[in-house]
Scaffold this active site. Structure first.
Site, mmCIF file in Angstrom:
data_model
loop_
_atom_site.group_PDB
_atom_site.id
_atom_site.type_symbol
_atom_site.label_atom_id
_atom_site.label_comp_id
_atom_site.label_asym_id
_atom_site.label_seq_id
_atom_site.Cartn_x
_atom_site.Cartn_y
_atom_site.Cartn_z
ATOM 1 N N VAL A 127 0.929 -1.015 0.141
ATOM 2 C CA VAL A 127 0.060 0.050 0.017
ATOM 3 C C VAL A 127 0.853 1.175 -0.088
ATOM 4 O O VAL A 127 1.830 1.367 0.825
ATOM 5 C CB VAL A 127 -1.018 0.003 1.247
ATOM 6 C CG1 VAL A 127 -1.728 1.188 1.227
ATOM 7 C CG2 VAL A 127 -1.545 -1.285 1.419
ATOM 8 N N ILE A 140 -3.590 8.752 4.889
ATOM 9 C CA ILE A 140 -4.129 8.178 6.046
ATOM 10 C C ILE A 140 -4.337 9.073 7.010
ATOM 11 O O ILE A 140 -3.469 10.159 7.581
ATOM 12 C CB ILE A 140 -2.715 7.350 6.487
ATOM 13 C CG1 ILE A 140 -2.397 6.283 5.275
ATOM 14 C CG2 ILE A 140 -2.839 6.649 7.766
ATOM 15 C CD1 ILE A 140 -1.029 5.670 5.518
ATOM 16 N N ARG A 183 4.050 10.407 8.857
ATOM 17 C CA ARG A 183 4.404 11.909 8.606
ATOM 18 C C ARG A 183 5.555 11.733 9.219
ATOM 19 O O ARG A 183 5.949 11.785 10.449
ATOM 20 C CB ARG A 183 3.227 12.516 9.127
ATOM 21 C CG ARG A 183 3.828 14.259 8.721
ATOM 22 C CD ARG A 183 2.578 15.141 9.237
ATOM 23 N NE ARG A 183 2.961 16.590 8.470
ATOM 24 C CZ ARG A 183 3.592 17.457 9.050
ATOM 25 N NH1 ARG A 183 4.249 17.266 10.318
ATOM 26 N NH2 ARG A 183 3.761 18.743 8.280
ATOM 27 N N SER A 229 10.123 4.730 16.447
ATOM 28 C CA SER A 229 11.370 5.430 16.473
ATOM 29 C C SER A 229 12.216 5.598 17.737
ATOM 30 O O SER A 229 11.163 5.832 18.761
ATOM 31 C CB SER A 229 11.067 7.096 15.822
ATOM 32 O OG SER A 229 12.279 7.993 16.135
ATOM 33 N N TYR A 289 6.921 15.123 16.363
ATOM 34 C CA TYR A 289 7.020 13.672 15.664
ATOM 35 C C TYR A 289 7.102 12.571 16.754
ATOM 36 O O TYR A 289 6.417 11.670 16.673
ATOM 37 C CB TYR A 289 8.233 13.678 14.766
ATOM 38 C CG TYR A 289 8.558 12.242 14.138
ATOM 39 C CD1 TYR A 289 7.981 11.606 13.309
ATOM 40 C CD2 TYR A 289 9.540 11.560 14.717
ATOM 41 C CE1 TYR A 289 8.018 10.485 12.631
ATOM 42 C CE2 TYR A 289 10.034 10.261 14.291
ATOM 43 C CZ TYR A 289 9.321 9.667 13.259
ATOM 44 O OH TYR A 289 9.534 8.534 12.765
ATOM 45 N N LYS A 295 4.501 9.380 17.819
ATOM 46 C CA LYS A 295 4.700 8.037 17.735
ATOM 47 C C LYS A 295 4.629 7.606 18.952
ATOM 48 O O LYS A 295 3.883 6.292 18.934
ATOM 49 C CB LYS A 295 6.131 7.889 17.262
ATOM 50 C CG LYS A 295 6.756 8.358 15.887
ATOM 51 C CD LYS A 295 6.074 6.963 14.913
ATOM 52 C CE LYS A 295 6.568 6.930 13.555
ATOM 53 N NZ LYS A 295 6.153 5.711 12.760
#
Length: 313
Positions: A32, A46, A68, A111, A137, A141
Site C-alpha cells: 500500500v 492516511i 508523517r 522511532s 514527531y 509516535k
C-alpha cells in the site's frame, strides 16, 4: 491462520526493502502506498477516516511503516496536530479496522526518538525505559504506541512495536546520502573532535527483525529496540564510510563548543545535536526474548551501501 502481509508505506525506504524481502521469502503480501507504483494499492492519505476494509480480508500481519516523518524545519501552523492526524489517528484507525478483520499481528515501526534526542549520563536507552519524547514527531509516535498497546489489551490482535535509530542501506536518502556526497566530493568536515557514540541499524537488520517479529510467539505485545550492535562516533562513521567509498576521510578537528556555537548561529542547532550528541541503544531485550542477533555486520552493510551509491553516480 493467514501469514499474508499488508505493508503500508510500500514506496518508502523501509517499505521498498520489506516488499523485496517478502518476494524473496515467497510470502504473500498487499503493498500500500499513496502514489502509483507497480503492484501497489493506492491509499492517497492516511488519517482517522481512511477506509481500509477492501484491503484487509485475508491479511494476517500488518506492518505499518507509513508515517508523517520528522522535519528539521516544519513550517506548519500546528505541527503536533498534523503529526497526530497521520501518526496517531491514522495508525489507530488502521489498527482498529485490522482487529475487526481478524488480523493476528500488527507491527508498528516507531522511532528511538520516543526515548528522547540523546542519552543522559552516558547510559544507553533500553526498551523498558520511561519514554521522554521531545518533538511533535516523537510525541505522535509515542501516543500511537500507547493506543496500539491498549487495543491489544481489548482485542484479539497482537501488537509489536519496533523503535529503530537512523536506518541506512542500499538506496538510503536524506542525511546519510548527503554525508556520502560530501565525503565523495572531498569536502573538509569539521567533525574530527567529536567523541560521541551513536547506534545505527542497517536496513537488512531491521527487515530481519520485522520478519522475526511477524512469526515469533514471544514478540506479541512487546516493544523492541534494534541496532547493528556496533556503535560509532561521528568521526568513526565518516572514516568507515570513506574507507568503503575508497576515498580519504577529510576530517578537521574543530572544538566541539565552537562547532555547536557556529551551528546555533546558522540556525542548525538540531543538526549539530545529531552530529555531536550520543544516542546509544541497548538491544539486550530484543536478543534475549527473540533469540535474535543482527545477521549483517555494520562493515558489510556500509560496504554494500557505498558500492551501490557509487554504481548510481
Amino acid at each position: 491462520m493467514s501469514d499474508k502481509f499488508l505493508v503500508t508505506g510500500a514506496t518508502g525506504f523501509v517499505g521498498q526493502g520489506l516488499i523485496a524481502m517478502l518476494k524473496r521469502q515467497g510470502a504473500p503480501y498487499c503493498a500500500v502506498a499513496r502514489r502509483t507504483a507497480a503492484d501497489t494499492a493506492i491509499i492517497p492519505s492516511i488519517d482517522g477516516k481512511t477506509d481500509w476494509q477492501a484491503l484487509l480480508p485475508g491479511i494476517g500481519i500488518v506492518v505499518h511503516t507509513a508515517a508523517r516523518v520528522h522535519l528539521l524545519a516544519d513550517d506548519t501552523a500546528n505541527p503536533l496536530a498534523e503529526f497526530r492526524k497521520v501518526n496517531v489517528e491514522g495508525t489507530l484507525n488502521l489498527a482498529r479496522q485490522a482487529a475487526q478483520a481478524g488480523v493476528r499481528r500488527f507491527i508498528f515501526i516507531s522511532s528511538i526518538k520516543v526515548h528522547g534526542e540523546k542519552n543522559h549520563h552516558g547510559l544507553p536507552f533500553s526498551a523498558d525505559d520511561q519514554p521522554r519524547p521531545e518533538d511533535a514527531y516523537a510525541i505522535s509516535k509515542y501516543e500511537a504506541e500507547q493506543g496500539l498497546l491498549e487495543l491489544a489489551r481489548t482485542s484479539g490482535m497482537q501488537v509489536v512495536i519496533i523503535r529503530p535509530p537512523l536506518v541506512y542501506g542500499i538506496g538510503v536518502k536524506a542525511n546519510f546520502d548527503l554525508l556520502m556526497k560530501a565525503i565523495i566530493r572531498g569536502i573538509p568536515l569539521p567533525l574530527g573532535a567529536i567523541s560521541n557514540r551513536r547506534s545505527f541499524v542497517a536496513l537488512d537488520n531491521l527487515l530481519d527483525l520485522i520478519w522475526t517479529c511477524a512469526h515469533h510467539p514471544a514478540a506479541a505485545n512487546q516493544v523492541f529496540l534494534v541496532s547493528d550492535g556496533d556503535d560509532l562516533s561521528t568521526p568513526e562513521l565518516i572514516s568507515r564510510l570513506a574507507f568503503a567509498l575508497k576515498v580519504p576521510a577529510r576530517l578537521i578537528s574543530v572544538p566541539v563548543s565552537l562547532f555547536r556555537s557556529l551551528a546555533y548561529l546558522l540556525g542548525k542547532k538540531k543538526m549539530s545535536s545529531r552530529l555531536c550528541d550520543s544516542l546509544l541503544l541497548d538491544i539486550d531485550k530484543t536478543c534475549r526474548i527473540l533469540q535474535w542477533y543482527p545477521p549483517v555486520t555494520m562493515a558489510q552493510a556500509l560496504e554494500e551501501t557505498a558500492k551501490f551509491y557509487q554504481s548510481q553516480r
